[in-house]
Each structure stands twice: as structure tokens, then as C-alpha cells.
Design an enzyme around this catalytic site. Structure first.
Site, PDB file in Angstrom:
ATOM      1  N   HIS A   1       0.660  -1.019  -0.007  1.00 35.54           N
ATOM      2  CA  HIS A   1       0.068   0.091   0.014  1.00 35.54           C
ATOM      3  C   HIS A   1       0.911   1.346  -0.047  1.00 35.54           C
ATOM      4  O   HIS A   1       1.952   1.366   0.873  1.00 35.54           O
ATOM      5  CB  HIS A   1      -0.970  -0.041   1.191  1.00 35.54           C
ATOM      6  CG  HIS A   1      -1.911   0.965   1.089  1.00 35.54           C
ATOM      7  ND1 HIS A   1      -1.829   2.206   1.334  1.00 35.54           N
ATOM      8  CD2 HIS A   1      -3.263   0.839   1.041  1.00 35.54           C
ATOM      9  CE1 HIS A   1      -3.002   2.896   1.375  1.00 35.54           C
ATOM     10  NE2 HIS A   1      -3.891   2.100   1.157  1.00 35.54           N
TER      11      HIS A   1
ATOM     12  N   ARG B   1      -6.718  10.615  -0.075  1.00 38.90           N
ATOM     13  CA  ARG B   1      -6.462  11.054  -1.343  1.00 38.90           C
ATOM     14  C   ARG B   1      -7.894  11.353  -1.993  1.00 38.90           C
ATOM     15  O   ARG B   1      -8.175  12.083  -2.842  1.00 38.90           O
ATOM     16  CB  ARG B   1      -5.649  10.097  -2.007  1.00 38.90           C
ATOM     17  CG  ARG B   1      -4.207  10.038  -1.688  1.00 38.90           C
ATOM     18  CD  ARG B   1      -3.030   9.266  -2.080  1.00 38.90           C
ATOM     19  NE  ARG B   1      -3.329   7.854  -1.713  1.00 38.90           N
ATOM     20  CZ  ARG B   1      -3.148   6.679  -2.108  1.00 38.90           C
ATOM     21  NH1 ARG B   1      -3.057   6.370  -3.357  1.00 38.90           N
ATOM     22  NH2 ARG B   1      -3.072   5.642  -1.273  1.00 38.90           N
TER      23      ARG B   1
END
Ligand code: SF4
Ligand code: SF4
Ligand code: FES
Lengths: 604, 245
Positions: A236, A256
Site C-alpha cells: 500500500h 487521497r
């Protein structure tokens, strides 16, 4: 002769995260006797850590979404190595599974007209993730837990399975121990569902807890099942990097999705520099367009921070290696900047990302509404796992099923964020259903006392060696260091060959492991028992990664940096050879139906 | 920050135990759970400790640190006085299993005794419902609960008076509140709350609220509104009459 207690079931589910609980609920709904065995307390499994959301083409926020788009997104993200039948079923069934959670009490965030709200996420063309702030996984596991306890299933908490039992080639149950007392336990069962989750503990920097030692993969492999896609380990892109003690803890992609941007030490949004060709058309050209996408402008395209995880992780890695990283070896993830665009940004951030706010405040002393976070890649998810039939989730061993992270196929070479929570409920339900069918249509099994006794005897040898033996924690640390350094984000032939050597040595040391004390809640013994599984999956990952001489999805080989169309035709299968050796084979990918091919062409 | 620190950890089981001192190196940014893991890996491999997420999300690592009920993974060493030994004990309200691990299975039995979620008929033809964000948010607060049971640990009704068989404790009052205030739920738990779960034992000391690592306003937002429902039903003569009718 070791003594043990016996708890017979029609269907035994091993693991009580989202997939295990969903499978158990389904199997129990048929009236069969269902048992659940889990390593931790109920409701603590890694599903609680999932933050961003559950992907389902409900089309509540953007009515252009449907299962076909979700299917195409999943295949593109997986670089077309996915089991297309699973990707199809997943895209079709996820909306029903999500609505079903609501009927069991889950409370997702809402749209203005009162329906389930959906958010943007990497690799998904439209806002698709149903969510609850940034604690969606907790909401899901609690819903399944609270519903499940009234479904008739029996739960054995804090128990570890040591081996699966076989009766003429068919699975006949499981044998293990309870952690509290150290008693041996036998669970005879006509069908077994493995839902044990991932393998993250094989690496040093990981978002996974101690439980994720590849138990399901190893149990199935030893029972004769095939493993698939083991080379694809997802790093990740955003884990915490500081303080050292929290290194690896996940920072949700939701940051994000809500407008968070990645910058290097020069303040540059470096993600704009490297946009892969197959995503160019869907990705914003300017910062302004990226922001407009975040706030729901349907004509704007995704900011490059929302490219797939494999790609973002590699870009971060590149920035750090080029000396443009943050002080603690990561890059900056900034959500505070959105105050330029919206009023009350701090309140907005706290409402949308409450646990991220909390996590950084408490663990790093950082206020994310004011300052950027430092983040770097962390071992997060295993795309590979047990090879299963796309419809029924049965492995190559009759009666042995797998669902969730431990099963392979849905995600191919790289998983999209949000597709894991939907994976759990779609294939958990299917595994539970087909395991129950199997149990109904097959006769009772016989337990082979010898298999039980030999598993019991092997497990207690560390006590015979006592504290003079090898320290199990140290072996685990050494394995984690090697896997991190030698089989991590960037791989080479040379380093992986070295890793195989290390794994061999560690296996020799693991055979000499020694434990003080007794079997009652002895974490040292528990760690020792996990070692074999971790070593086995580490070897499988390394061998598969060595065989795949190309870079694709989560696998990046410095010595073969390009994608090779020829390799795009194959999956890699790992299985035990007749002499007990590990075999690694190329296997042609499952053929795709004309309809699905058409969808992919249309959405390219 | 100090480079070494001493940890005074309770070692023992149901038959009894004692504190033992362990000195281990410490660094900036460490939490108590890191120190416990270091002790475990180097000095006491058989020490029992329960943990999972190491991020304050699973509620497994509850313990009493210098007498305060806390999550070990969310307690930073920099917030403790390391000139003195850091005292770490298991939770007191539950029977000890071994070292820092207690038997919390009672909590799981209690949960089962509370009537489960029962939704009203769906609002839309596709079987879904319409709910407003504001209504959902009220209950979302309760659903943040990570089942760490620290609130149970400090509640005097359980800790001192051992009313485990009669009283469900703050965690499950929060759970009952989440169900009762759920926009879709139509089950009735008010009678149970009074007679079976004995909400009356709670005298709003707010100890539970003060230790909740999720900052759930247990007393004001969950328990008091439930108590009001009980009062309305059983002690308001008019409503009582209506309810009987
Ligand atoms: S407020 Fe009530 S439930 Fe909470 S600790 Fe005090 S008596 Fe127990
Ligand atoms: S209400 Fe708070 S203190 Fe109580 S169990 Fe839940 S999270 Fe823990
Ligand atoms: S380990 Fe999960 S809350 Fe501490």
C-alpha cells in the site's frame, strides 16, 4: 497420546473476519450446524482496519456506474490476470451484499436524498465506495458479528488451527489448540471454509497484525490444494513511517479520495510526472482538474494520486531513492491544503477522516488539518492465495473452500482499494452457500486418529527443548527483515535467490525452536507455531516471483522492468510435489467469455 | 527521552501472581505495547499479552497502566514518567487468564442477551431505505465502539460490586442505545433495559465516559436518554396507562 476435545460440525469456518463471518451466516441459514474458529476474540480481525469503503456499483452518486464498469475497472487494475468469472460475479453481486448489510443494521454515510453515499477511490472510474467516515471495516465486521451471533453459529475464540484433516482425499475437519488453556481441539467437519486472511507478517513493514501469518495458504497447501498468484503482494503506498514503532500502520486511501495530495521534499506533486499509458485518458492533466474531480465535477478526470496502488507505491519509492523524500524516509501526504478551496476545512477533514485525525494526533503528535503527514509503502494485502473455482469457491481439495484475502483470483496482479471489503461479502456468501451444499450432499467423514496424534506430537516438541532452543521471535524478525529487503517492492533474481537460502536456514532454526513455560496462553509457543506457515508462504512468494520474469501489477522486477505480453497469458500455480518439494508452474489463464471480452474492449 | 525504562508487569494466572520488573531500551515515539513486546521478545518469551491492530482500532490491548485503564497501543511512553517504573496490570473487572490477558467472554454472552436489530419494512422497491445523514450520525457515534471493555473495567457496579449477572455495563448500554436510536429499528428493549439489564444500577458517575478511547459520550448521549425512556414508560403514570392499553 495427546488428549483433545471434539466439536463436530457440518460446516467449519476458519477465520472470523468479514469473509468468515459472512460464510458462517450463510451456512447457518440453511439450518446446518456451523462452527467458527478464530485466532483472536470475535470482532477483532483485520477487517476492522479497512478504512476507505466497500466497492459496489450502486450508482447512487453517479448514475453512469454499473456492474460492467466495475468489472472492467477490476480487470484493468489486475492487469488482466484476474479470474474473470470472479470479477464478473463480484461486480454483479456486490450491490446486493451491501444493501443486505444495511438490512442487518449497518449505517453507511448518506447522500442528500438519503441513500448510501459513495466516494472516489483509486482505479474506480466513478464514486463507488460505500463508507462510514474512515472506519468502514469496523462497521462491517460489527454488523456481521452482531447479526451472526443470533444465526446459530458456534464460535471458538482464540483458537489456532495446526492442520487440516483428510479422509481419502476429501477434507474431514481441522485440528488445533485453544490459546487460553492450550488444550488440543478437534473439529470434525464435512466441509471447511478457510477465511484466514493474509500474509503481511512475513514482511517487516506491514499494516497487518500478528495474526496474518499465511495460515490458510499453508494449511491448504499441505492438504494438497493449489496456490495461485503468490508473487503478487500489495504494498500500500501510504503507511505511517514515523514514529518507528508505528511504521507500516495504514493511512487510508480515503485521504487521497478526499483531496489529499502527494508531494516530495521539493514541494512538487510528483505523481503528475509518471502516468501509465493505459490510465492517461482517465487522469487529470492539471492540479485544478484533479481538484474539480474531488468535489464531484463529472467532466473532470481523476488526480494522479488516485492511480492504482502498485504504481503509486513505486513512485513514492522512486522519490525516496532519488533523495527527494521526507526526513523519515517517506514523502508528504497533504490534506490540510484543501483549506485553499473550502471553508471550514479542519472540520470537514475531521468529519470525513476521523480516525486518521485521531491516529496521527495520538501516535505521531501531528495535526493533519494543519500539517502534512509523512507516508511510505507498507505491506498490505495478498492478491495471491488458494486457487478456487470462481463460482463455488471450492479449492482443488474436495470439501475445502476459501474466501476473502486467502483466496486468489479476483484481484489478479493488483487489487483496487475498496474491492477487498466487497470481496469478503460476495465470496464469503458464496463459500458459505456452496460449503453447506457440499455438506448436505456428501456422507459423513471419518477421522484418522494418526493424523491427529502426529499433529499434536509435533506441536509440543518446542517445550521439550525448552528455553535453550532457538527464540521464535528472533526467527520471525529475521524472516521479516529478509523478505522486506530481498522480496519487497523492487525485486531481482539475485536477491530472491538469496532469500531462498535464508528461508532454508531459518527453517533449520525453526526446527530447533524452544519454549519455556507451559501451553497456557503462551505467546512464545503461538509464535513458534506460526513460523512454519510464514516460512512456507515466504518460499511460495519468492519462487513464484522468480518464475515470473516480467514486471506487472504489484510485481516489479528490476532485471525485467517491462511488462511481457507473453507472461500476460499465464498465472503461476504453486503446489506440493510428490516428493514433498514445492513445485511452481505456469498455467494458462482461465478463458474469458465473449461477453466479458466485449466489455473490456469497449471500456479500454 | 530516557534510553532505558523499567516496566513493572503483573505475571500470574487465576491462582495468583506478582509484579516483576523488566528493564528495556526505549526510543522516541514508542508506545507501551512496543515496550511490552520488547520485554516479551527478549526477556519473557512466554508472557501473555493480547493485541491485534496496534492502532487503537480493535480494542484488544486493554490494560491498566499506572492505575489508569488504557489501550497499550495508544499510550505513548513520552506521556509517562519514566523515572519511575511503569506499572502494567490486566483489567481488574474480569477474571485473570494469564499475565496481561483476562477472560472477557462474559461480554460476548451479555451481547447475545440483548434483542437483535429489527428493521422496519424497506422504503424503496429495491429493498433499500432512505435515511438522513443527521439521523445516522447520532448512532454512528455509538458504532465507533471498538469493544475494548475499558468502560466495563472502571464501572463500579462491575468492578466493585461484581453485578455481572444482573447488569450489562456501559458498553452494552451503548450497544442498546445504538439499536434503540437506530433510524430503522422497531424492536422494543425498554422493558428489558429496566428489568433484565438493570440500567437502574447505573448512577451516572461518568467514569466510563472518561476512559473511552473512542471518546463516546457514553453517559450523556447513550445512558441518560435510555434512562429517560425507561422513566417515561414505567414511572410516568399517563404513559404507563397508555402502554398497558
Ligand atoms: S456512569 Fe453508570 S455505567 Fe458508567 S461507570 Fe458510572 S455507574 Fe457504570
Ligand atoms: S464504549 Fe468506549 S470504552 Fe466502552 S468498550 Fe466501547 S470503545 Fe471501549
Ligand atoms: S492493539 Fe488494537 S487497540 Fe490496541
Amino acid at each position: 497420546m495427546a488428549e483433545y476435545r471434539s466439536y463436530p460440525y457440518d460446516v467449519l469456518v476458519i477465520g472470523a473476519g468479514g469473509a468468515g463471518l459472512r460464510a458462517a451466516i450463510e451456512a447457518a441459514s440453511t439450518g446446518l450446524k456451523v462452527g467458527v474458529v478464530c485466532k483472536s476474540l470475535l470482532g477483532k480481525a483485520h477487517t476492522v482496519m479497512a478504512e476507505g469503503g466497500v466497492a459496489a456499483a450502486l450508482a447512487n452518486v453517479d448514475d453512469r456506474d454499473n456492474w460492467r464498469v466495475h468489472f472492467a475497472d477490476t480487470m484493468r487494475g489486475g492487469q488482466y490476470l484476474n479470474n474473470s468469472r470472479m470479477a464478473e460475479l463480484h461486480a454483479k453481486e456486490a450491490p446486493d451484499r451491501v444493501r443486505e448489510l444495511e438490512s442487518w443494521g449497518a449505517l453507511f454515510d448518506r447522500t442528500k436524498d438519503g441513500r448510501i453515499l459513495q466516494r472516489n477511490f483509486g482505479g474506480h472510474r466513478y464514486p463507488r465506495l460505500a463508507h462510514v467516515g474512515d472506519r468502514t471495516g469496523l462497521e462491517m465486521i460489527r454488523t456481521l458479528q452482531d447479526h451472526g451471533i443470533h444465526s446459530g453459529m458456534e464460535v471458538h475464540m482464540e483458537c489456532t488451527v495446526l492442520s487440516l484433516l483428510l479422509d481419502s482425499g476429501r477434507v474431514s475437519g481441522a485440528f488445533g489448540y485453544d490459546r487460553e488453556k492450550g488444550h488440543f481441539m478437534l473439529w470434525p467437519a464435512k466441509a471447511v471454509v478457510l477465511a484466514t486472511g493474509g500474509i503481511g507478517r512475513a514482511f517487516k513493514i506491514t499494516s497487518n497484525s500478528w495474526e496474518y501469518t499465511g495460515d490458510g495458504d499453508a494449511l491448504a497447501y499441505r492438504a494438497g490444494a493449489e496456490l495461485l498468484d503468490m508473487e503478487f503482494v500489495q504494498f500500500h503506498p501510504t503507511g505511517m513511517v514515523w514514529p518507528i514503532s508505528v511504521r507500516g500502520i495504514l493511512v487510508t486511501e480515503g485521504v487521497r479520495g478526499e483531496g489529499g495530495v502527494l508531494r516530495n521534499s521539493e514541494g512538487k506533486r510528483f505523481m503528475f510526472d509518471d502516468i501509465p499509458d493505459n490510465y492517461k485518458e482517465q487522469t487529470a492533466d492539471t492540479e485544478d482538474e484533479g481538484w474539480r474531480y474531488t468535489i464531484g465535477d463529472k467532466n473532470a478526470r481523476r488526480p494522479p494520486e488516485l492511480l492504482t496502488r502498485d504504481h503509486v507505491a513505486r513512485c513514492i519509492n522512486r522519490e525516496v531513492k532519488a533523495g527527494r523524500g521526507s526526513p523519515h524516509g517517506g514523502v508528504y501526504l497533504d490534506i490540510a491544503w484543501i483549506k485553499q478551496h473550502i471553508k471550514n476545512a479542519p472540520e470537514h477533514i475531521k468529519r470525513k477522516l476521523p480516525s486518521m485525525y485521531h491516529q496521527f494526533k495520538e501516535l505521531a503528535g501531528i495535526d493533519i488539518t494543519k500539517e502534512p503527514m509523512e507516508v511510505g509503502p507498507t505491506t498490505h494485502y495478498m492478491m495471491g492465495g488458494i486457487r478456487v473455482d470462481g463460482d463455488s469457491q471450492m479449492s482443488t481439495v474436495p470439501g475445502l473452500f476459501a474466501a476473502g484475502e486467502v483466496a486468489a483470483g479476483l484481484h489478479g496482479a493488483n487489487r483496487l482499494g475498496g474491492n477487498s471489503l466487497s470481496d469478503l461479502i460476495v465470496f464469503g456468501q458464496r463459500a458459505g452457500h456452496f460449503a453447506a451444499e457440499f455438506a448436505k450432499h456428501n456422507d459423513a467423514i471419518a477421522i484418522d486418529a494418526e493424523q491427529v496424534q502426529s499433529a499434536a506430537a509435533a506441536s509440543i516438541t518446542p517445550f521439550e527443548r525448552g528455553p535453550a532452543g532457538e527464540n521464535p521471535y528472533q526467527i520471525q524478525y529475521d524472516l521479516q527483515d529478509s523478505m522486506q529487503d530481498l522480496v519487497g517492492i523492487v525485486r531481482t533474481e539475485d536477491e530472491m535467490q538469496r532469500a531462498l537460502g535464508v528461508i532454508d536456514e531459518l527453517r533449520t532454526r525453526a526446527a530447533r525452536v524452544g519454549i519455556a513455560g507451559n501451553r497456557q496462553y503462551n505467546n512464545g509457543w503461538h509464535t513458534a507455531m506460526d513460523l512454519d506457515n510464514m516460512l512456507l508462504v515466504s518460499e511460495a512468494i519468492t519462487r513464484a516471483a522468480l518464475l515470473r520474469k516480467e514486471s506487472r501489477g504489484a510485481q516489479f522486477r528490476e532485471d525485467f522492468p517491462d511488462k511481457d505480453p507473453e507472461w500476460g497469458k499465464y498465472n503461476i500455480v504453486v503446489l506440493r510435489g510428490a516428493g514433498g518439494e514445492m513445485r511452481v508452474e505456469k498455467r494458462e489463464i482461465q478463458p474469458m467469455s465473449a461477453e466479458l471480452k466485449g466489455i473490456i474492449e469497449e471500456m479500454k | 527521552m530516557a534510553t532505558q525504562a523499567m516496566f513493572r508487569i503483573w505475571r500470574g494466572d487465576a491462582s495468583g501472581g506478582e509484579f516483576r520488573d523488566y528493564t528495556t531500551p526505549v526510543e522516541e515515539g514508542m508506545v507501551v505495547l512496543d515496550a511490552v513486546h520488547r520485554v516479551q521478545a527478549r526477556l519473557a518469551p512466554d508472557m501473555a499479552v493480547r493485541w491485534n491492530c496496534k492502532a487503537g482500532k480493535c480494542g484488544s490491548c486493554s490494560a491498566e497502566i499506572n492505575g489508569m485503564p488504557k489501550l497499550m497501543c495508544m499510550t505513548r511512553l513520552s506521556d509517562l514518567n519514566l523515572d519511575m517504573p511503569v506499572v502494567i496490570e490486566p483489567m481488574h473487572a474480569f477474571p485473570p487468564i494469564r499475565d496481561l490477558v483476562t477472560d472477557v467472554s462474559w461480554n460476548f454472552r451479555v451481547k447475545k442477551s440483548i434483542k437483535k436489530f429489527r428493521p422496519r419494512a424497506p422504503d424503496a422497491e429495491d429493498g433499500s431505505w432512505r435515511m438522513q445523514q443527521a439521523d445516522v450520525e447520532r448512532v454512528q457515534e455509538f458504532r465507533k465502539c471498538i469493544e475494548c471493555f475499558l468502560c466495563q473495567d472502571v464501572c463500579h457496579v462491575l468492578r466493585e460490586h461484581h453485578k455481572h449477572e444482573e447488569f450489562i455495563g456501559p458498553r452494552f448500554l451503548v450497544y442498546a442505545a445504538a439499536l434503540e436510536m437506530h433510524p430503522l429499528d422497531i424492536e422494543d428493549r425498554v422493558t428489558d433495559l429496566k428489568n433484565k439489564h438493570n440500567i437502574g444500577y447505573c448512577n451516572i458517575t461518568t467514569c466510563c465516559r472518561q476512559v473511552c478511547p473512542e471518546f463516546i459520550t457514553i453517559t450523556e448521549n447513550a445512558i441518560i436518554p435510555l434512562k429517560e425512556r425507561v422513566v417515561d414508560r414505567f414511572f410516568d403514570p399517563l404513559k404507563q396507562l397508555l402502554h398497558i392499553l
